[in-house]
Design a protein around this motif. Structure first.
Motif, short mmCIF file in Angstrom:
data_model
loop_
_atom_site.label_atom_id
_atom_site.label_comp_id
_atom_site.label_asym_id
_atom_site.label_seq_id
_atom_site.Cartn_x
_atom_site.Cartn_y
_atom_site.Cartn_z
N VAL A 1 -4.50 -9.75 -0.86
CA VAL A 1 -3.77 -9.78 0.40
C VAL A 1 -2.32 -9.41 0.14
O VAL A 1 -1.77 -9.70 -0.92
CB VAL A 1 -3.88 -11.19 1.07
N GLN A 2 -1.71 -8.72 1.11
CA GLN A 2 -0.29 -8.38 1.03
C GLN A 2 0.50 -9.50 1.69
O GLN A 2 0.16 -9.95 2.78
CB GLN A 2 -0.02 -7.07 1.73
N GLY A 3 1.55 -9.95 1.03
CA GLY A 3 2.36 -11.02 1.59
C GLY A 3 3.73 -11.06 0.96
O GLY A 3 4.13 -10.15 0.24
N ARG A 4 4.46 -12.14 1.23
CA ARG A 4 5.80 -12.33 0.70
C ARG A 4 5.81 -13.59 -0.14
O ARG A 4 5.18 -14.58 0.20
CB ARG A 4 6.78 -12.48 1.86
N ALA B 1 6.50 -15.81 10.90
CA ALA B 1 6.78 -15.58 12.33
C ALA B 1 7.31 -14.18 12.61
O ALA B 1 7.07 -13.61 13.66
CB ALA B 1 7.78 -16.61 12.83
N VAL B 2 8.01 -13.57 11.65
CA VAL B 2 8.62 -12.26 11.87
C VAL B 2 7.68 -11.13 11.45
O VAL B 2 7.40 -10.21 12.21
CB VAL B 2 9.96 -12.15 11.12
N ARG B 3 7.20 -11.16 10.23
CA ARG B 3 6.41 -10.06 9.67
C ARG B 3 4.90 -10.22 9.85
O ARG B 3 4.14 -9.32 9.53
CB ARG B 3 6.72 -9.90 8.19
N ARG B 4 4.44 -11.38 10.29
CA ARG B 4 3.00 -11.64 10.48
C ARG B 4 2.20 -11.50 9.19
O ARG B 4 1.08 -11.03 9.20
CB ARG B 4 2.41 -10.74 11.55
N GLN B 5 2.81 -11.89 8.07
CA GLN B 5 2.15 -11.85 6.76
C GLN B 5 2.15 -13.25 6.16
O GLN B 5 3.00 -14.06 6.48
CB GLN B 5 2.89 -10.92 5.80
N PRO B 6 1.20 -13.53 5.26
CA PRO B 6 1.21 -14.82 4.59
C PRO B 6 2.44 -14.95 3.68
O PRO B 6 2.94 -13.96 3.14
CB PRO B 6 -0.06 -14.83 3.75
N VAL B 7 2.92 -16.17 3.52
CA VAL B 7 4.07 -16.46 2.67
C VAL B 7 3.61 -17.40 1.56
O VAL B 7 2.92 -18.39 1.83
CB VAL B 7 5.22 -17.10 3.47
N SER C 1 4.53 -8.31 -1.87
CA SER C 1 3.68 -8.52 -3.05
C SER C 1 2.21 -8.39 -2.69
O SER C 1 1.80 -8.71 -1.57
CB SER C 1 3.92 -9.91 -3.63
N LEU C 2 1.42 -7.95 -3.65
CA LEU C 2 -0.03 -7.98 -3.54
C LEU C 2 -0.50 -9.20 -4.33
O LEU C 2 -0.22 -9.33 -5.52
CB LEU C 2 -0.67 -6.72 -4.11
N ILE C 3 -1.20 -10.09 -3.65
CA ILE C 3 -1.66 -11.34 -4.24
C ILE C 3 -3.18 -11.30 -4.36
O ILE C 3 -3.87 -11.08 -3.37
CB ILE C 3 -1.26 -12.55 -3.37
N ARG D 1 -0.21 -9.65 -8.35
CA ARG D 1 -0.69 -8.47 -9.07
C ARG D 1 0.32 -7.34 -9.03
O ARG D 1 0.37 -6.51 -9.92
CB ARG D 1 -2.03 -7.99 -8.52
N HIS D 2 1.14 -7.29 -7.98
CA HIS D 2 2.19 -6.26 -7.86
C HIS D 2 3.25 -6.79 -6.92
O HIS D 2 2.94 -7.44 -5.92
CB HIS D 2 1.61 -4.95 -7.32
#
Length: 128
Positions: A85-88, A110-116, A75-77, A59-60
């Motif tokens: 959810v915010q992720g990469r 592992a580094v940013r603790r965000q979904p990929v 990115s906002l998914i 979405r962004h």
């Protein structure tokens, strides 16, 4: 992959796999949300945890050059279950566009603790 356990009423309870993206759904109004304590719609606290299918739409997306040796995207998914959810997203940061369909690759970086996520196909343009 789901593991099956037996509950108190001897009905099978499905536990999500280790790499699943977990979200909450309000028991009262059915609203899906990510990492909340209360429902943003009805303020209910009776939330059940569910596992996402991992499918979503960008979405962004923005490119970040700060605190990193190379540019990365954030990115906002919007997930198919209805929460955001915010992720990469993997790939060149400038090549990720609004409307790209994505699939979960890793539930937690592992580094940013965000979904990929990884791009499945190009932009979804049903509105045009």
């Amino acid at each position: 992959m789901y593991l099956t356990a037996v509950g108190v009423d001897s009905a099978p309870i499905e536990a999500p796999a280790a790499n699943a993206l977990l979200f909450q759904r309000c028991h009262w109004c059915g609203t899906a949300m990510f990492h909340r304590l209360l429902c943003p719609v009805c303020a209910g606290s009776d939330l059940r945890t569910e596992a996402s299918t991992g499918a979503g739409v960008v979405r962004h997306s923005t490119v970040v050059h700060r605190n990193t040796p190379a540019a990365r995207n954030v990115s906002l998914i919007e997930m198919s279950e209805g929460f955001t959810v915010q992720g990469r997203v993997m790939g060149p940061p400038a090549g990720i566009l609004r409307g790209d369909r994505v699939q979960l690759a890793t539930a937690q970086d592992a580094v940013r603790r965000q979904p990929v996520f990884q791009i499945v196909d190009g932009p979804y343009r049903a509105w045009s």
